[in-house]
Structures are given as structure tokens and as C-alpha cells.
Design a protein around this motif. Structure first.
Motif, PDB file in Angstrom:
ATOM      1  N   GLN A  65       0.875  -1.055  -0.094  1.00  0.00           N
ATOM      2  CA  GLN A  65       0.064   0.100   0.187  1.00  0.00           C
ATOM      3  C   GLN A  65       0.896   1.126  -0.141  1.00  0.00           C
ATOM      4  N   GLY A  66       2.010   1.352   0.576  1.00  0.00           N
ATOM      5  CA  GLY A  66       2.887   2.356   0.742  1.00  0.00           C
ATOM      6  C   GLY A  66       3.770   2.587  -0.669  1.00  0.00           C
ATOM      7  N   GLY A  67       3.629   1.686  -1.321  1.00  0.00           N
ATOM      8  CA  GLY A  67       4.493   1.676  -2.951  1.00  0.00           C
ATOM      9  C   GLY A  67       5.944   1.144  -2.526  1.00  0.00           C
ATOM     10  N   LEU A  68       6.318   0.474  -1.550  1.00  0.00           N
ATOM     11  CA  LEU A  68       7.507  -0.173  -1.223  1.00  0.00           C
ATOM     12  C   LEU A  68       7.804  -1.161  -2.141  1.00  0.00           C
ATOM     13  N   VAL A  69       6.739  -2.111  -2.304  1.00  0.00           N
ATOM     14  CA  VAL A  69       6.835  -3.561  -2.811  1.00  0.00           C
ATOM     15  C   VAL A  69       5.500  -3.793  -3.694  1.00  0.00           C
ATOM     16  N   THR A  70       6.079  -4.638  -4.687  1.00  0.00           N
ATOM     17  CA  THR A  70       4.866  -5.022  -5.574  1.00  0.00           C
ATOM     18  C   THR A  70       4.824  -6.436  -5.365  1.00  0.00           C
ATOM     19  N   ARG A  71       3.688  -7.033  -5.658  1.00  0.00           N
ATOM     20  CA  ARG A  71       3.290  -8.492  -5.867  1.00  0.00           C
ATOM     21  C   ARG A  71       2.972  -8.892  -7.076  1.00  0.00           C
ATOM     22  N   ARG A  72       3.606  -9.951  -7.951  1.00  0.00           N
ATOM     23  CA  ARG A  72       3.261 -10.400  -8.949  1.00  0.00           C
ATOM     24  C   ARG A  72       3.182 -11.993  -9.022  1.00  0.00           C
ATOM     25  N   ARG A  73       2.551 -12.690 -10.255  1.00  0.00           N
ATOM     26  CA  ARG A  73       2.240 -14.031 -10.165  1.00  0.00           C
ATOM     27  C   ARG A  73       3.321 -14.375 -11.070  1.00  0.00           C
ATOM     28  N   LEU A  74       4.024 -15.471 -10.728  1.00  0.00           N
ATOM     29  CA  LEU A  74       5.027 -16.105 -11.886  1.00  0.00           C
ATOM     30  C   LEU A  74       4.198 -16.925 -12.774  1.00  0.00           C
ATOM     31  N   PRO A  75       4.575 -17.087 -13.988  1.00  0.00           N
ATOM     32  CA  PRO A  75       3.978 -17.746 -15.070  1.00  0.00           C
ATOM     33  C   PRO A  75       4.247 -19.329 -14.686  1.00  0.00           C
ATOM     34  N   PRO A  76       3.389 -20.132 -15.242  1.00  0.00           N
ATOM     35  CA  PRO A  76       3.575 -21.786 -15.179  1.00  0.00           C
ATOM     36  C   PRO A  76       4.902 -22.020 -15.463  1.00  0.00           C
ATOM     37  N   PRO A  77       5.693 -23.196 -15.054  1.00  0.00           N
ATOM     38  CA  PRO A  77       5.083 -23.973 -14.133  1.00  0.00           C
ATOM     39  C   PRO A  77       4.928 -23.646 -12.518  1.00  0.00           C
ATOM     40  N   ALA A  78       5.695 -22.556 -12.569  1.00  0.00           N
ATOM     41  CA  ALA A  78       6.281 -22.088 -10.834  1.00  0.00           C
ATOM     42  C   ALA A  78       4.586 -21.795 -10.336  1.00  0.00           C
ATOM     43  N   ALA A  79       3.801 -20.918 -11.067  1.00  0.00           N
ATOM     44  CA  ALA A  79       2.372 -20.674 -10.415  1.00  0.00           C
ATOM     45  C   ALA A  79       2.374 -20.340  -8.963  1.00  0.00           C
ATOM     46  N   ALA A  80       3.439 -19.266  -8.722  1.00  0.00           N
ATOM     47  CA  ALA A  80       3.427 -18.753  -7.172  1.00  0.00           C
ATOM     48  C   ALA A  80       3.526 -17.219  -7.366  1.00  0.00           C
ATOM     49  N   SER A  81       3.318 -16.595  -6.452  1.00  0.00           N
ATOM     50  CA  SER A  81       3.235 -15.267  -6.208  1.00  0.00           C
ATOM     51  C   SER A  81       4.768 -14.899  -5.713  1.00  0.00           C
ATOM     52  N   VAL A  82       5.405 -13.763  -6.170  1.00  0.00           N
ATOM     53  CA  VAL A  82       6.447 -13.283  -5.341  1.00  0.00           C
ATOM     54  C   VAL A  82       6.468 -11.777  -5.175  1.00  0.00           C
ATOM     55  N   TYR A  83       7.159 -11.368  -4.206  1.00  0.00           N
ATOM     56  CA  TYR A  83       7.252  -9.934  -3.776  1.00  0.00           C
ATOM     57  C   TYR A  83       8.337  -9.314  -4.214  1.00  0.00           C
ATOM     58  N   GLU A  84       8.554  -8.188  -4.713  1.00  0.00           N
ATOM     59  CA  GLU A  84       9.969  -7.567  -5.041  1.00  0.00           C
ATOM     60  C   GLU A  84       9.737  -6.091  -4.805  1.00  0.00           C
ATOM     61  N   LEU A  85      10.858  -5.420  -4.666  1.00  0.00           N
ATOM     62  CA  LEU A  85      10.828  -4.151  -4.054  1.00  0.00           C
ATOM     63  C   LEU A  85      10.519  -3.175  -5.565  1.00  0.00           C
ATOM     64  N   ALA A  86       9.717  -2.118  -5.162  1.00  0.00           N
ATOM     65  CA  ALA A  86       9.526  -1.150  -6.215  1.00  0.00           C
ATOM     66  C   ALA A  86      10.547  -0.172  -6.156  1.00  0.00           C
ATOM     67  N   GLY A  87      10.549   0.951  -7.094  1.00  0.00           N
ATOM     68  CA  GLY A  87      11.425   1.860  -7.077  1.00  0.00           C
ATOM     69  C   GLY A  87      11.832   2.647  -5.750  1.00  0.00           C
ATOM     70  N   ARG A  88      10.814   2.807  -4.748  1.00  0.00           N
ATOM     71  CA  ARG A  88      10.509   3.699  -3.612  1.00  0.00           C
ATOM     72  C   ARG A  88      11.468   2.740  -2.739  1.00  0.00           C
ATOM     73  N   GLY A  89      11.162   1.207  -2.747  1.00  0.00           N
ATOM     74  CA  GLY A  89      11.789   0.591  -1.943  1.00  0.00           C
ATOM     75  C   GLY A  89      13.175   0.330  -2.132  1.00  0.00           C
ATOM     76  N   HIS A  90      13.800   0.093  -3.457  1.00  0.00           N
ATOM     77  CA  HIS A  90      15.036   0.496  -3.865  1.00  0.00           C
ATOM     78  C   HIS A  90      15.740   1.473  -3.211  1.00  0.00           C
ATOM     79  N   GLY A  91      15.154   2.625  -3.116  1.00  0.00           N
ATOM     80  CA  GLY A  91      15.743   3.791  -2.771  1.00  0.00           C
ATOM     81  C   GLY A  91      16.232   3.948  -1.078  1.00  0.00           C
ATOM     82  N   LEU A  92      15.756   2.778  -0.486  1.00  0.00           N
ATOM     83  CA  LEU A  92      16.112   2.622   0.775  1.00  0.00           C
ATOM     84  C   LEU A  92      17.530   1.728   0.944  1.00  0.00           C
ATOM     85  N   LEU A  93      18.247   1.434  -0.143  1.00  0.00           N
ATOM     86  CA  LEU A  93      19.343   0.643   0.054  1.00  0.00           C
ATOM     87  C   LEU A  93      20.263   1.610   0.799  1.00  0.00           C
TER      88      LEU A  93
END
Length: 222
Positions: free
Chosen positions: A73-101
């Protein structure tokens, strides 16, 4: 006289310091317990919920889910669904999240002197040494992926290039490493604290360098 209607839901937890201050606004987003450690994990690239939970010993499933939801909700991470055969969701940093490096890097440097002997209750993951090690690697000019071998495990780290939007480091061996080094955790922390330099540790044999490319040559001082 009609009975007063009760609220249908509990009052939401206060989540803001309500201060017109940049520091307070930042802490509104990342001041909760575990949030910055989730960012630390996601600097290694997209992670599944189960992977995050495994590498954050001590966090409950409810708290982890809540933090990830807030971070989305704060724009730090996004969630996306991996294509088959993985069929799992992953979290990754958005641009604002990368800014915390730089924030995480500064915290690692500030906290390094507090690390003494490992306590019996301390969990450890090899890639947790990546941020402290970045200080010693900052002067490298050749861009590439460096694989690091510790007794605690392996991780890889990107050196000599821009950090923005890129995977900064990763758990485990690299798919394609430009150079490899082996050292112990104590030396890794000493490098992070600035107690010795990379060149000194390579010269006196405390770091073994493997590789034939420009990055390996620079590490050997060639």
C-alpha cells in the motif's frame, strides 16, 4: 429513547506520527518492526512469501503478512504472479523500496561495531553479510558479479556498477560469477567495520581470489 448505535468495527491502529517532518514521514512507512529487514531480504531480488518467512526467523506469519500488505500500500513493494509451471506469487521492491538501499547500507555500517561474538540465540544467513561487505567493495572499478564463500554459506553481490533497480546481492552461488572470493565471517565483518582493507586481506592471504577476468585481476591487485 433509542439505544446508541455501537461502532461496527474497531478503531484502526494509529499508523502516523502526524508530524510535518520528513523523518517522521519516513518512519510512518518503514518504522514498524521487521519492515526494514524485509527490504534487506528483497534487495536480493524477488522472493516468495515462504522464502521471506524462512529467512526472517522470529517473525510470525500474521506480522509478515501485515507488513507486506502495508508495504504494498505504501509503494515499497509489488507482488506479481510467476507464470507456469511456478504458479507462485513473489514480492519485489518497487523503485521507492530500492531507494532504501543507502539507508540499509548506513544502518549496517552503524551497527557493525555492535557485533561481537555470535550469541547462542543468534540466527545467521550468509547473505546477511552482503551489506557490511559492500563498504570494502565500494572502490572496485570493474563491474561484475562477485561470488562470496563463507563457512556459513554462499552469496553473490553486484559490484562496480549502478545499484538503482538492480538486484544488489543474492543468496547462494551466482549463475555466472565474474570472480569468486573465500574468507571467514569474522574477516567479512572486520572489512565492514573498516578495520582492514580488501587489498590488505588479499595480500596477506586471508582472502582467496578465483577467476581470470578483469574483476578477479583487480581484486588481486593486478
Amino acid at each position: 429513547m433509542p439505544r446508541q448505535q455501537q461502532p461496527s468495527a474497531r478503531t484502526a491502529r494509529r499508523r502516523s506520527y502526524d508530524q510535518f517532518c520528513a523523518t517522521a514521514r519516513a518512519l510512518d512507512s518503514v518504522g514498524d518492526r521487521w519492515t526494514l529487514l524485509i527490504v534487506r531480504e528483497l534487495l536480493a531480488g524477488p522472493r516468495r512469501y515462504t522464502d521471506l518467512h524462512a529467512d526472517l526467523p522470529g517473525v510470525s506469519t500474521d506480522v509478515l503478512a501485515s507488513r507486506l500488505r502495508d508495504m504494498e500500500q505504501g509503494g515499497l513493494v509489488t507482488r506479481r504472479r510467476l507464470p507456469p509451471p511456478a504458479a507462485a506469487s513473489v514480492y519485489e521492491l518497487a523503485g521507492r523500496g530500492h531507494g532504501l538501499l543507502p539507508v540499509l547500507t548506513a544502518l549496517a555500517e552503524w551497527g557493525a561495531p555492535a557485533i561481537g561474538e555470535r550469541r547462542p540465540t543468534d540466527a545467521v544467513r550468509a547473505h546477511w553479510f552482503a551489506l557490511p561487505l559492500r563498504r570494502a567493495l565500494a572502490g572496485l572499478t570493474h563491474e561484475g558479479v562477485l561470488e562470496v564463500h563463507l563457512d556459513e554459506g554462499e552469496f553473490h553481490i553486484r559490484v562496480g556498477g549502478p545499484d538503482a533497480g538492480a538486484e544488489v546481492y543474492g543468496d547462494g552461488p551466482a549463475a555466472h560469477a565474474d570472480a569468486r572470493i573465500a574468507l571467514d565471517a569474522e574477516l567479512c565483518l572486520a572489512l565492514g567495520r573498516g578495520e582492514c582493507t580488501l587489498a590488505e586481506a588479499v595480500k596477506d592471504g586471508r582472502i582467496a581470489v578465483v577467476g581470470e577476468g578483469p574483476l578477479a585481476g583487480e581484486l588481486r591487485g593486478e
